[in-house]
Motif scaffolding. Structure first.
Motif, PDB file in Angstrom:
ATOM      1  N   THR A 385      12.814 -50.474  -8.689  1.00 24.17           N
ATOM      2  CA  THR A 385      13.273 -51.255  -9.842  1.00 24.17           C
ATOM      3  C   THR A 385      13.800 -52.614  -9.396  1.00 24.17           C
ATOM      4  O   THR A 385      13.493 -53.647 -10.000  1.00 24.17           O
ATOM      5  CB  THR A 385      14.370 -50.489 -10.601  1.00 24.17           C
ATOM      6  N   LEU A 386      14.574 -52.621  -8.317  1.00 28.54           N
ATOM      7  CA  LEU A 386      15.121 -53.873  -7.794  1.00 28.54           C
ATOM      8  C   LEU A 386      14.002 -54.820  -7.357  1.00 28.54           C
ATOM      9  O   LEU A 386      14.014 -56.016  -7.677  1.00 28.54           O
ATOM     10  CB  LEU A 386      16.044 -53.576  -6.608  1.00 28.54           C
ATOM     11  N   GLY A 387      13.014 -54.286  -6.645  1.00 32.92           N
ATOM     12  CA  GLY A 387      11.911 -55.110  -6.187  1.00 32.92           C
ATOM     13  C   GLY A 387      11.082 -55.670  -7.321  1.00 32.92           C
ATOM     14  O   GLY A 387      10.683 -56.846  -7.316  1.00 32.92           O
ATOM     15  N   VAL A 388      10.828 -54.827  -8.328  1.00 31.97           N
ATOM     16  CA  VAL A 388      10.042 -55.260  -9.489  1.00 31.97           C
ATOM     17  C   VAL A 388      10.739 -56.407 -10.211  1.00 31.97           C
ATOM     18  O   VAL A 388      10.121 -57.409 -10.588  1.00 31.97           O
ATOM     19  CB  VAL A 388       9.814 -54.070 -10.446  1.00 31.97           C
ATOM     20  N   VAL A 389      12.052 -56.283 -10.398  1.00 29.96           N
ATOM     21  CA  VAL A 389      12.820 -57.328 -11.087  1.00 29.96           C
ATOM     22  C   VAL A 389      12.780 -58.627 -10.297  1.00 29.96           C
ATOM     23  O   VAL A 389      12.637 -59.713 -10.866  1.00 29.96           O
ATOM     24  CB  VAL A 389      14.272 -56.855 -11.307  1.00 29.96           C
ATOM     25  N   ARG A 390      12.894 -58.544  -8.989  1.00 25.60           N
ATOM     26  CA  ARG A 390      12.902 -59.755  -8.172  1.00 25.60           C
ATOM     27  C   ARG A 390      11.556 -60.483  -8.191  1.00 25.60           C
ATOM     28  O   ARG A 390      11.484 -61.687  -7.966  1.00 25.60           O
ATOM     29  CB  ARG A 390      13.294 -59.411  -6.739  1.00 25.60           C
TER      30      ARG A 390
END
Length: 425
Positions: A385-390
């Motif tokens: 989720t963190l990577g997708v948002v970034r």
């Protein structure tokens, strides 16, 4: 729009401050409503998935007749949850942000989400069939034979059509119920949709096996389905449905990747089927175990995605605040739900005459494998989720498929490993 129940109130009728119930003394940071909604949905999901397990245990003849079919099952079943779980997540975000309305026009939020989900389910079914045929050829050298590409296309796409229609109705029904009863859609979508996907996809695949292995007929049907998938995708991309196209662009590669990862779980199951058949109750356990682990990851991914959208979670390497609370809640839910799954599996197995190592060992195997799976899926859910948002993508489209697919392979390996550690397989 959702209204969460307050976690505390100034006073009770007697004027005494009410202390909100929080699991483990409030360390989880999640209200009783969130925990109870998720636990109820997970219990329902795990229970109904046992029907899928009974179906698997009763069609071992089909696995022998169509080598490679067991390899395909986790990915095919998981695809429904990977498509319609994110649909529920997107609708939840729309409800929370006030952009949702019950408008059925194709260009509305709801209309574009429905078109995107049905298209993704159908087209990803074709991609999954192609990947399954390729993977099966690689593993055939290890003694695992396989059905052909046309067979995979028929069971994947035709079975997907049958299953998707019902899962879509269930997802929309959950949206209505959530708005009506004040449920948080993030808490219930992943378990319920996963359960629905398990419940309807395997029977649909079994039904479609009547059309495979029939030479020219199977090949012609597969060709028609493949052309329909390409035409449908072309029509959508030539349309003016911007949101729909974005969902497909972001979702389809991940769905195919998730399918490939889930196929690895199928390879593990196919290669370990003799170990699992030592106690046939383990075949009943597999779908509920994988579904429950995937649903835990789905709940966490969906909650994290919504909170990222609302700015409630910082993009930090180590989870803090709301993210840490949701992760703690996931672990707190894991133990009771995996014990429950073991209990129900043992009960159903005894009623249906399937061999079992005993309730105690079944609980040890299920909880041990479940906690290992939960640890991995928590890490994947948060950092995916963190990577997708970034990268500026929508976590509602990608979080659930990545968590679910990872759980399929890790869960299968964890369950088989736990069974071996405790001497059950």
């Amino acid at each position: 729009m959702f209204r969460r129940r307050p976690t505390s109130s100034p006073s009770s009728r007697r004027g005494v401050p009410r202390i909100p119930w929080r699991p483990f003394g409030g360390l989880l940071g999640s209200s009783k409503g969130d925990a109870s909604q998720s636990l109820a949905a997970l219990a329902f999901s795990g229970s109904t998935s046992l029907i899928t397990g009974l179906t698997m245990a009763s069609i071992t003849g089909s696995f022998e007749r169509f080598p490679g079919l067991l390899l395909f099952i986790p990915a095919a079943v998981g695809l429904r949850g990977n498509v319609f779980g994110p649909l529920g997540g997107r609708l939840s975000t729309s409800l929370r942000t006030g952009t949702f309305s019950w408008t059925w026009r194709r260009d509305s939020v709801l209309g574009q989400n429905i078109v995107a989900s049905l298209t993704a389910s159908f087209v990803a079914g074709l991609g999954l069939a192609i990947v399954a045929a390729i993977v099966s050829k690689f593993v055939s050298g290890s003694g695992v034979a396989s059905i052909g590409l046309a067979d995979y296309v028929v069971v994947s796409m035709l079975g997907g059509i049958l299953a998707s229609a019902l899962v879509l109705v269930i997802t929309l029904g959950l949206t209505v119920a959530s708005a009506r009863f004040g449920w948080d859609l993030d808490n219930v979508t992943a378990p319920m949709v996963s359960s629905a996907g398990d419940f309807v996809t395997l029977p649909a695949i079994v039904l479609c096996t009547l059309l495979i292995g029939r030479g020219t007929l199977t090949t012609a049907l597969a060709a028609v389905l493949g052309v329909l998938g390409a035409v449908l995708l072309g029509i959508v991309f030539r349309s003016q449905l911007g949101t729909c196209k974005r969902i497909l662009v972001e979702s389809l590669p991940v769905l195919v990747l998730a399918g490939f990862i889930s196929l690895l779980a199928g390879v593990a199951l196919e290669g370990s089927v003799e170990h699992l058949l030592r106690y046939s109750v383990l075949l009943i356990l597999v779908p509920g175990f994988l579904s429950t682990g995937g649903a835990l990851g789905g709940v966490l991914s969906s909650r994290l995605a919504t909170k990222f959208h609302l700015g409630m979670i910082d993009r930090s390497i180590l989870p803090d605040g709301e993210a840490r609370s949701d992760i703690s809640l996931t672990f707190a839910l894991a133990v009771p739900i995996f014990v429950f799954i073991a209990l129900v599996t043992a009960f159903v197995g005894s009623l249906t005459g399937h061999s079992s190592p005993g309730f105690g060992l079944l609980v040890l195997v299920t909880v041990t494998g479940g906690l290992v799976s939960t640890l991995v899926v928590v890490v994947v859910s948060y950092y995916a989720t963190l990577g997708v948002v970034r990268f500026g993508l929508d976590p509602d489209n990608l979080g659930i498929p990545l968590a679910s697919a990872t759980l399929d392979v890790v869960g299968a390996l964890a369950l088989i490993g736990a069974a071996m550690v405790w001497g059950v397989a």
